[in-house]
Design an enzyme around this catalytic site. Structure first.
Site, PDB file in Angstrom:
ATOM      1  N   SER A  43      20.206  31.687 -22.975  1.00  5.83           N
ATOM      2  CA  SER A  43      21.126  32.215 -21.981  1.00  5.83           C
ATOM      3  C   SER A  43      20.552  33.480 -21.370  1.00  5.83           C
ATOM      4  CB  SER A  43      22.496  32.475 -22.600  1.00  5.83           C
ATOM      5  OG  SER A  43      23.448  32.689 -21.583  1.00  5.83           O
TER       6      SER A  43
ATOM      7  N   HIS B   9      18.947  41.301 -30.663  1.00  4.49           N
ATOM      8  CA  HIS B   9      18.969  42.469 -31.541  1.00  4.49           C
ATOM      9  C   HIS B   9      19.384  43.713 -30.763  1.00  4.49           C
ATOM     10  CE1 HIS B   9      16.402  40.394 -34.708  1.00  4.49           C
ATOM     11  NE2 HIS B   9      16.283  39.593 -33.661  1.00  4.49           N
TER      12      HIS B   9
ATOM     13  N   ASP C 296      13.623  37.599 -26.963  1.00  4.80           N
ATOM     14  CA  ASP C 296      12.554  36.952 -26.208  1.00  4.80           C
ATOM     15  C   ASP C 296      13.126  36.505 -24.870  1.00  4.80           C
ATOM     16  OD1 ASP C 296      11.214  37.285 -28.560  1.00  4.80           O
ATOM     17  OD2 ASP C 296      10.625  35.194 -28.804  1.00  4.80           O
TER      18      ASP C 296
END
Length: 398
Positions: free
Chosen positions: A367, A256, A180
């Site tokens: 981050s 991911h 995200d």
């Protein structure tokens, strides 16, 4: 009345003489009264402050240098240029960038990490997490466990998992978002420079480090005389692309695999832990090259592929699930150094295979993820700069 006027005149001459003596001792014209337009309530404190600064300005330069850091903070915080007299005797404030770089962000991040590990009393969990949810707009309906009392500490809450159906993985497009976040920049890499935000670039070689031995890669070596960018591209019909995704504190903090690829090498750069907020990224050139980061490199069906997890303030902890030897935000490190680790060995000649959408790693707060990869010239991004994106959504395709 005439006597009062004479006394006032004498007093004014006395003040003028005292001021002249002070200026002579300091060898500089440093003392100036406040502007007439300044309210009376500010005049006396500012006069006292300026007289004290007049004394400070007589200090030797080494002594001033010792006090540079706190003086610089005061220079930017105090109103009406209260410290400007010091600039006339050789003292210069640190730039805002240098001042920010001098903040011990690694120490602060380690302290924050330990605070995150402290187990909260059950009665305190809901109010603390509710405040965080309200501040950063967290959607707990997507969390695998919605009950706030389940999370023993802040670290567990930050690294919460999502429901399987919350992020469907796009099966049509070849590259998906690994996390995200917000798209800061994307496009082709040109002249060995990558944009961290629009108009602010950093060196591709400084970011990734020296070229990895081709023995660890599954593709052919480019001629040694070529530029660093050309050495990464293995086929003439291909180009090098990049995409920068910023994870805000309220985002899902796991990342991911963005495609089907094989990870053959890990390079860990210890470094600073400055904020990677887009505002700071516009402010500090080569911010991503200064910060601690973990670079995973390998190959996919079109050639070179890399994913870099960039650390930030309070995000010293970067975890890669299949790399148990990785330890980030160590107390001491050598500036500009890096640590290499190869996943190719006698027992494993292929590296670490990753499937699109597979769990890869996590941050401890929020981050930045930077993708740099090789693809054919007809590769197209399906993005807009500044748009919000979620893990599993398409980045681009052929």
């Amino acid at each position: 009345m005439p006597e009062q006027a004479k006394e006032r005149e004498v007093e004014e001459k006395r003040l003028s003489l005292a001021t002249a003596v002070t200026l002579t001792m300091c060898q500089s014209n440093t003392l100036q009264g406040p502007e007439l337009h300044t309210g009376k309530w500010l005049q006396f404190p500012q006069l006292a402050l300026r007289r004290r600064l007049g004394q400070l300005s007589c200090m030797s330069r080494p002594a001033l240098k010792l006090r540079s850091w706190p003086l610089t903070i005061l220079y930017y915080l105090l109103p009406f240029g209260a410290l400007k007299p010091l600039t006339r005797v050789g003292w210069r404030p640190m730039s805002r960038v240098a001042l920010y770089k001098s903040v011990p962000t690694r120490l602060l991040s380690r302290a924050w990490g330990r605070l995150n590990q402290v187990e909260l009393p059950t009665w305190l969990r809901k109010p603390v997490y509710s405040l965080y949810i309200w501040t950063f707009g967290v959607n707990m309906k997507e969390a695998a466990v919605e009950d706030l009392h389940h999370y023993r500490n802040l670290s567990e809450f930050f690294r919460r998992k999502l429901k399987p159906q919350a992020r469907p993985v796009c099966g049509v497009h070849s590259v998906i978002s690994p996390s995200d976040g917000k798209i800061l920049n994307f496009g082709q890499v040109k002249n060995c420079e990558v944009e961290q935000v629009k108009g602010v670039t950093y060196s591709l070689e400084s970011f990734l480090g020296p070229r990895i031995s081709t023995e660890e890669m599954h593709f052919s070596q480019a001629p040694a005389g070529n530029s660093f960018q050309q050495q990464l591209v293995t086929k003439e019909e291909n180009e090098l692309y990049h995409c920068v995704i910023y994870l805000a504190p309220g985002d899902y903090h796991c990342f991911h695999s963005p495609t089907d690829w094989t990870v053959s090498h890990r390079r860990h750069f210890p470094g600073s832990l400055m904020s990677v907020n887009p505002g700071v990224a516009r402010w500090i050139k080569e911010l991503f090259c200064h910060n601690e980061r973990v670079v995973l490199t390998g190959d996919w069906k079109h050639g070179f592929f890399s994913l870099t997890a960039v650390g930030a303030t309070n995000v010293g902890s970067i975890r890669i699930y299949f790399d148990q030897d990785l330890h980030t935000n160590s107390p001491s490190y050598s500036k500009g150094s890096y640590n290499d680790f190869s996943f190719i060995s006698n027992n494993n000649k292929e590296g670490i295979p990753m499937r699109k959408g597979e769990h890869l790693g996590e941050f401890n707060l929020g981050s930045t993820i930077v993708l740099i990869f090789e693809a054919p010239k007809d590769f197209k991004f399906n993005l807009k700069a500044g748009q919000k994106i979620r893990f599993g959504e398409a980045l681009g395709s052929l």
